[in-house]
Design an enzyme around this catalytic site. Structure first.
Site, PDB file in Angstrom:
ATOM      1  N   TYR A  21      -2.494  37.661  31.746  1.00  0.00           N
ATOM      2  CA  TYR A  21      -2.167  38.464  32.833  1.00  0.00           C
ATOM      3  C   TYR A  21      -1.819  37.725  34.335  1.00  0.00           C
ATOM      4  CZ  TYR A  21      -3.288  42.359  36.448  1.00  0.00           C
ATOM      5  OH  TYR A  21      -3.153  43.314  37.113  1.00  0.00           O
ATOM      6  N   SER A  75      -0.713  41.591  42.225  1.00  0.00           N
ATOM      7  CA  SER A  75      -2.189  41.490  42.174  1.00  0.00           C
ATOM      8  C   SER A  75      -2.486  40.385  42.932  1.00  0.00           C
ATOM      9  CB  SER A  75      -2.593  41.307  40.893  1.00  0.00           C
ATOM     10  OG  SER A  75      -3.879  41.185  40.622  1.00  0.00           O
TER      11      SER A  75
HETATM   12  P1  NDP Z   1      -3.444  52.480  35.948  1.00  0.00           P
HETATM   13  O1  NDP Z   1      -3.881  51.821  34.404  1.00  0.00           O
HETATM   14  O2  NDP Z   1      -4.440  53.519  36.396  1.00  0.00           O
HETATM   15  O3  NDP Z   1      -2.236  52.599  36.022  1.00  0.00           O
HETATM   16  C1  NDP Z   1      -1.040  51.995  35.381  1.00  0.00           C
HETATM   17  C2  NDP Z   1       0.338  52.750  35.179  1.00  0.00           C
HETATM   18  O4  NDP Z   1       1.257  51.913  34.673  1.00  0.00           O
HETATM   19  C3  NDP Z   1       0.103  54.091  34.646  1.00  0.00           C
HETATM   20  O5  NDP Z   1       0.757  55.065  35.182  1.00  0.00           O
HETATM   21  C4  NDP Z   1       0.874  54.046  33.180  1.00  0.00           C
HETATM   22  O6  NDP Z   1       1.441  55.206  32.590  1.00  0.00           O
HETATM   23  C5  NDP Z   1       1.976  52.828  33.626  1.00  0.00           C
HETATM   24  N1  NDP Z   1       2.260  52.143  32.725  1.00  0.00           N
HETATM   25  C6  NDP Z   1       1.719  51.262  31.667  1.00  0.00           C
HETATM   26  N2  NDP Z   1       2.609  50.822  30.861  1.00  0.00           N
HETATM   27  C7  NDP Z   1       3.899  51.526  31.177  1.00  0.00           C
HETATM   28  C8  NDP Z   1       5.145  51.428  30.367  1.00  0.00           C
HETATM   29  N3  NDP Z   1       5.226  50.582  29.244  1.00  0.00           N
HETATM   30  N4  NDP Z   1       6.138  52.248  30.821  1.00  0.00           N
HETATM   31  C9  NDP Z   1       5.906  52.911  32.060  1.00  0.00           C
HETATM   32  N5  NDP Z   1       4.853  53.127  32.545  1.00  0.00           N
HETATM   33  C10 NDP Z   1       3.714  52.265  32.266  1.00  0.00           C
HETATM   34  O7  NDP Z   1      -3.698  51.112  36.624  1.00  0.00           O
HETATM   35  P2  NDP Z   1      -3.427  50.798  38.190  1.00  0.00           P
HETATM   36  O8  NDP Z   1      -3.064  51.913  39.093  1.00  0.00           O
HETATM   37  O9  NDP Z   1      -4.535  49.800  38.571  1.00  0.00           O
HETATM   38  O10 NDP Z   1      -2.442  49.552  37.894  1.00  0.00           O
HETATM   39  C11 NDP Z   1      -0.821  49.841  38.932  1.00  0.00           C
HETATM   40  C12 NDP Z   1      -0.535  48.510  39.061  1.00  0.00           C
HETATM   41  O11 NDP Z   1      -1.602  47.900  39.954  1.00  0.00           O
HETATM   42  C13 NDP Z   1      -0.492  47.524  38.018  1.00  0.00           C
HETATM   43  O12 NDP Z   1       0.863  46.923  37.985  1.00  0.00           O
HETATM   44  C14 NDP Z   1      -1.530  46.421  38.114  1.00  0.00           C
HETATM   45  O13 NDP Z   1      -1.269  45.160  37.379  1.00  0.00           O
HETATM   46  C15 NDP Z   1      -1.753  46.519  39.469  1.00  0.00           C
HETATM   47  N6  NDP Z   1      -3.127  45.835  39.948  1.00  0.00           N
HETATM   48  C16 NDP Z   1      -4.151  46.740  39.569  1.00  0.00           C
HETATM   49  C17 NDP Z   1      -5.425  46.297  39.975  1.00  0.00           C
HETATM   50  C18 NDP Z   1      -6.425  46.857  39.686  1.00  0.00           C
HETATM   51  O14 NDP Z   1      -7.906  46.499  39.833  1.00  0.00           O
HETATM   52  N7  NDP Z   1      -6.691  48.126  39.275  1.00  0.00           N
HETATM   53  C19 NDP Z   1      -5.523  45.123  40.779  1.00  0.00           C
HETATM   54  C20 NDP Z   1      -4.032  44.351  41.160  1.00  0.00           C
HETATM   55  C21 NDP Z   1      -3.054  44.843  40.698  1.00  0.00           C
HETATM   56  P3  NDP Z   1       1.624  55.543  31.248  1.00  0.00           P
HETATM   57  O15 NDP Z   1       0.495  55.164  30.714  1.00  0.00           O
HETATM   58  O16 NDP Z   1       1.333  56.963  31.386  1.00  0.00           O
HETATM   59  O17 NDP Z   1       2.921  55.026  30.867  1.00  0.00           O
END
Ligand code: NDP
Length: 241
Positions: free
Chosen positions: A146, A133
């Site tokens: 975070y 990020s």
């Molecule tokens: P979402 O919340 O849409 O997606 C997060 C994903 O992570 C989901 O598929 C969720 O699936 C999965 N997840 C969460 N916890 C677990 C776990 N314990 N085991 C397996 N899977 C898990 O958010 P984003 O798409 O935005 O996030 C993706 C990445 O991008 C993250 O690392 C985030 O930090 C990073 N990011 C996002 C930004 C933003 O503004 N959106 C900016 C910068 C970085 P499920 O709940 O089904 O397990």
């Protein structure tokens, strides 16, 4: 030549889902992991194995990777994308929220690396793409824990890249700014959530779309193996911080 297996953690929504859709269109066999299995299966992508795996469960992650490798061949890429963001004011935030972010964002990333790295080193081929990020480079109000986890992803990725580059394995960091996904929804402090919505409005309501981050991941991955894009930091042009 048939394409190598691509593993995506956190593929049930947001950036992971967009990346899964893109890579399926490009013809890659996929292993998709998340806790919400029905969301993975609903994508209905070809040559795809979907498994309900919590990235904190090292054994389950390893077992899913071995199962996919038996079906599609060795892992060529791991997109270590699963992550959670629970923003909070430090004096008030429940420590369990830091624990969860550290477990998923840091230990989960290491668990993914553990599942694929030895094979990649042995084959002298493979790519690990860690989704960090802008919070891995900068700091923001109410982001303390975070930011700590994402700085850890930046640091461990750079150190890993140094370690495995002699083995011809690539380590890539993708560092997005604010992106239109479900990430912001799990913060438990409502005033912080409202503050994020107000901030988004203040920059014109335009933040990254998940497909744009998926395109950056594709760009880095599809460069020839002798080229390692070490880091891509991308954000909406309107995002000043
Ligand atoms: P979402 O919340 O849409 O997606 C997060 C994903 O992570 C989901 O598929 C969720 O699936 C999965 N997840 C969460 N916890 C677990 C776990 N314990 N085991 C397996 N899977 C898990 O958010 P984003 O798409 O935005 O996030 C993706 C990445 O991008 C993250 O690392 C985030 O930090 C990073 N990011 C996002 C930004 C933003 O503004 N959106 C900016 C910068 C970085 P499920 O709940 O089904 O397990």
């Amino acid at each position: 030549m048939s394409k190598g297996l691509v593993i995506i953690t956190g593929a049930s929504s947001g950036i992971g889902e967009a990346t899964a859709r893109l890579f399926a269109r490009l013809g890659y066999p996929l292993l998709l992991l998340a806790r919400r299995l029905p969301r993975l299966e609903a994508l209905d992508l070809p040559d795809t194995l979907c498994r309900q795996v919590d990235v904190c469960d090292r054994d389950a992650l390893l077992a899913a990777v071995r199962e996919a490798e038996a079906k599609f061949g060795p892992a060529d890429a791991l997109i270590n994308n699963a992550g959670v963001m629970l923003l909070g004011d430090m004096p008030a935030q429940a420590p369990e929220e830091w624990d969860r972010m550290i477990d998923v964002n840091v230990k989960g990333v290491l668990n993914g690396i553990h599942a694929v790295l030895a094979g990649m080193v042995e084959r002298r081929h493979g790519t690990i793409i860690n989704v960090s990020s802008t919070s891995g480079r900068k700091t923001y109000p109410q982001h303390v824990a975070y930011v700590g986890t994402k700085h850890a992803v930046h640091a461990l990725s750079e150190n890993l890249r140094e370690e495995v580059s002699p083995h011809n394995v690539r380590v890539v960091l993708i560092a997005p700014g604010a992106c239109n996904t479900e990430l912001q929804t799990i913060t438990t402090n409502n005033s912080i959530k409202e503050g994020f919505a107000a901030w988004k409005d203040s920059i014109g309501g335009v933040i990254l779309q998940p497909q744009e981050v998926a395109d950056a991941i594709r760009f880095a991955y599809e460069m020839p193996q002798n080229v390692c894009i070490r880091e891509i930091m991308l954000a909406s042009t309107n995002q000043p911080v």
